[in-house]
Design an enzyme around this catalytic site. Structure first.
Site, PDB file in Angstrom:
ATOM      1  N   PRO A   1       1.006  -1.277   0.143  1.00 41.30           N
ATOM      2  CA  PRO A   1       0.050   0.109   0.015  1.00 41.30           C
ATOM      3  C   PRO A   1       1.037   1.100  -0.115  1.00 41.30           C
ATOM      4  O   PRO A   1       1.871   1.310   0.412  1.00 41.30           O
ATOM      5  CB  PRO A   1      -0.563  -0.174   1.385  1.00 41.30           C
ATOM      6  CG  PRO A   1      -0.784  -1.487   1.283  1.00 41.30           C
ATOM      7  CD  PRO A   1       0.406  -2.093   0.907  1.00 41.30           C
ATOM      8  N   CYS A   2       0.137   2.335  -0.701  1.00 42.85           N
ATOM      9  CA  CYS A   2       1.183   3.487  -1.024  1.00 42.85           C
ATOM     10  C   CYS A   2       0.965   4.850  -0.264  1.00 42.85           C
ATOM     11  O   CYS A   2       1.492   5.923  -0.714  1.00 42.85           O
ATOM     12  CB  CYS A   2       1.104   3.596  -2.591  1.00 42.85           C
ATOM     13  SG  CYS A   2      -0.488   3.912  -3.020  1.00 42.85           S
ATOM     14  N   GLN A   3      -0.157   4.759   0.448  1.00 41.32           N
ATOM     15  CA  GLN A   3      -0.581   5.932   1.042  1.00 41.32           C
ATOM     16  C   GLN A   3       0.620   6.617   1.805  1.00 41.32           C
ATOM     17  O   GLN A   3       0.590   7.957   1.736  1.00 41.32           O
ATOM     18  CB  GLN A   3      -1.497   5.824   2.287  1.00 41.32           C
ATOM     19  CG  GLN A   3      -3.036   5.135   1.575  1.00 41.32           C
ATOM     20  CD  GLN A   3      -2.876   3.575   1.704  1.00 41.32           C
ATOM     21  OE1 GLN A   3      -1.897   2.877   1.860  1.00 41.32           O
ATOM     22  NE2 GLN A   3      -4.359   3.141   1.985  1.00 41.32           N
TER      23      GLN A   3
END
Length: 512
Positions: free
Chosen positions: A132-134
């Site tokens: 996940p890239c948040q």
């Protein structure tokens, strides 16, 4: 699974875009060499989508897709479909770990399954997925910067790639593919760029996992050719892929790393920019049924919507010096539009280029899935009309400074520069801007180019721009579906990467 099948372990799967690209690759013998052994996803709705697609894939292999198409046509419930084809469903459910699973929380279950699959498979193995890239995304970092209590080194999302490393050390795949946002290149923890650390850890997983038996890997770019098998300075390579250069109708820019186990001395090919033409938004979605938006603050009906859009056209015609000629374009709405349409009347009139026509369209499918609009406020519909008109005549989406004062929202920061792109039309003659999970929020960044429809994109239109096949159904409610599509890797780009991976593995294994 046969010995010469390539086992695929898919981590952080989302709705399955990366896995779809690999599973759909056919070699010269029209065989499907990549077989997904497991897909790991924590979101329950994305997990449902993954399981349904795994069912489709397995049913296709067995030549029994009748039930699946009955489900798509709403003639069979999902529960009844799975009950009617119990054996296929059980295999699909096992592939998706029999429920949502989260790396870092469900590691015992996930790692045990990885170990079981890899120990029982003598053929090639690959690992795919994007943590996940948040924490890395520019938008996420902007939000975090406004939080005085935010401490990067305490944000576990910066280090989810280490969960990827743990699986890497168990599976010891021949090749791995890791995808992330471009922001990963500039993200910092304690004033230090994190990307060089990630590269170093991926090259030498044992330093992080403590597993002495884990091999080392060489990291390659998919857009910049490496001449030597020993690429000891991978940080100097360009890993950013601009998807619109590879036949994807979307300006999506992502970092994708290709890792090759140290004992494999082959150098991978790179993606070829000269194979596929550039694709515009209209070419990608123009054949899909026309729809109207809903009205979120008043009784919703076609007549009410038509009245609002017609009134908006009149309002625009009275404005001066707005950069467009209102009299040049017919803004009166189409007759009798619905908010949802399942019949695909104009399928034969599609403008998809050959590579996407073969990939997206299904000759057995004459309906449209996930094609329903959301509701909007009247004031926003007026701005949508202006944006669509501006995009049609000026060929670019208006910024805040291009908006007439009469159309500016009542927001104190509207002219600050922070909201410059608050409303963004997807210009018909260009590639779309990046489809993100934010499309689940309000649709303002994803306005349809046709002013006579006056709405934001549907889930299916977003899925087309992401190159999902039309028979790929997204489960959950509409908000869940938007989030899944926005978080996905475009399957057709993944399909191109799978060809590079297959070619490399075939050179190493003589029996493929």
């Amino acid at each position: 699974m046969k010995g010469n099948d390539i086992l695929v372990i898919d981590l952080f799967s989302g709705p399955g875009g990366l896995g779809e690209g690999f599973a759909s690759y056919q070699n010269n013998n029209e065989e499907y060499p990549f077989k997904i052994g497991m897909s790991v996803e924590k979101d329950p709705h994305a997990h449902m989508t993954l399981t349904t697609r795994a069912f489709y894939r397995l049913a296709k292999q067995k030549g029994c897709l009748d039930g699946y198409y009955q489900y798509l046509n709403s003639n069979l419930s999902r529960a009844k479909l799975f009950e009617s084809y119990k054996g296929i469903y059980e295999s699909a459910f096992q592939e998706t770990l029999e429920g949502p699973s989260e790396l870092g929380k469900d590691n015992d279950h996930i790692h045990a399954r990885v170990k079981e699959l890899t120990e029982n498979h003598n053929g090639p193995k690959i690992l795919i997925g994007g943590p996940p890239c948040q924490a890395y995304s520019l938008a996420g970092r902007s939000r975090n910067a406004g939080n005085k209590n935010y401490v990067p080194k305490e944000d576990h999302r910066h280090f989810l790639y280490k969960e990827y490393l743990k699986v890497l050390s168990i599976a010891k795949p021949d090749v791995f593919v890791m995808e992330n946002v471009r922001g990963i290149l500039t993200a910092k923890v304690e004033n230090q760029l994190i990307f060089p650390q990630i590269l170093n850890d991926l090259q030498n997983p044992s330093k992080i996992t403590g597993s002495d038996s884990c091999p080392s890997y060489r990291i390659y770019s998919l857009v910049e050719k490496t001449d030597e098998a020993d690429n000891s300075t991978p940080a100097s390579l360009n890993y950013l892929i601009r998807f619109e250069e590879f036949g994807i109708p979307q300006a999506r820019h992502r970092v994708i790393l290709l890792g090759v186990r140290e004992d494999i001395k082959q150098i991978p090919d790179i993606l070829d920019k000269n194979i596929y033409p550039k694709v515009s938004v209209k070419e990608a979605i123009g054949d899909l049924p026309k729809l109207r938006s809903g009205l979120s603050k008043k009784a919703d009906s076609y007549d009410s919507w038509q009245e609002v859009v017609s009134k908006n056209a009149e309002t625009l015609s009275k404005l001066h010096n707005i950069g467009v000629d209102v009299n040049k374009t017919d803004l009166q709405p189409y007759e009798d539009l619905k908010r949802k349409e399942t019949v695909h009347k104009n399928k034969s009139l599609n403008q998809l280029p050959d590579h996407l026509r073969k990939w997206i369209l299904d000759p057995e499918l004459n309906l449209v899935l996930n094609h329903e609009t959301r509701g909007h406020m009247e004031s926003d519909l007026l701005r949508y009309s202006f944006c669509a008109l501006h995009g049609e005549q000026r060929r670019f989406s208006p910024k805040a400074e291009n908006f007439p004062a009469e159309l500016a929202p009542q927001h104190q920061n509207w002219n600050s520069g922070s909201y410059n792109d608050r409303f963004r039309v997807q210009v018909s003659t260009k590639a779309a801007t990046t489809i993100t999970s934010h499309i689940s929020k309000d649709g303002h960044y994803f306005i349809h180019y046709d002013p006579k429809q006056c709405r934001s994109l549907t889930v299916r239109e977003a899925a087309r721009l992401q190159t999902f096949p039309d028979n790929y159904i997204f489960e959950g409610n509409r908000t869940n579906q938007y989030t899944q599509v926005g978080n996905a890797v475009p399957p057709f780009l993944a399909r191109q990467i799978s060809e590079i991976v297959f070619s490399l593995i075939k050179k190493h294994y003589s029996n493929l």
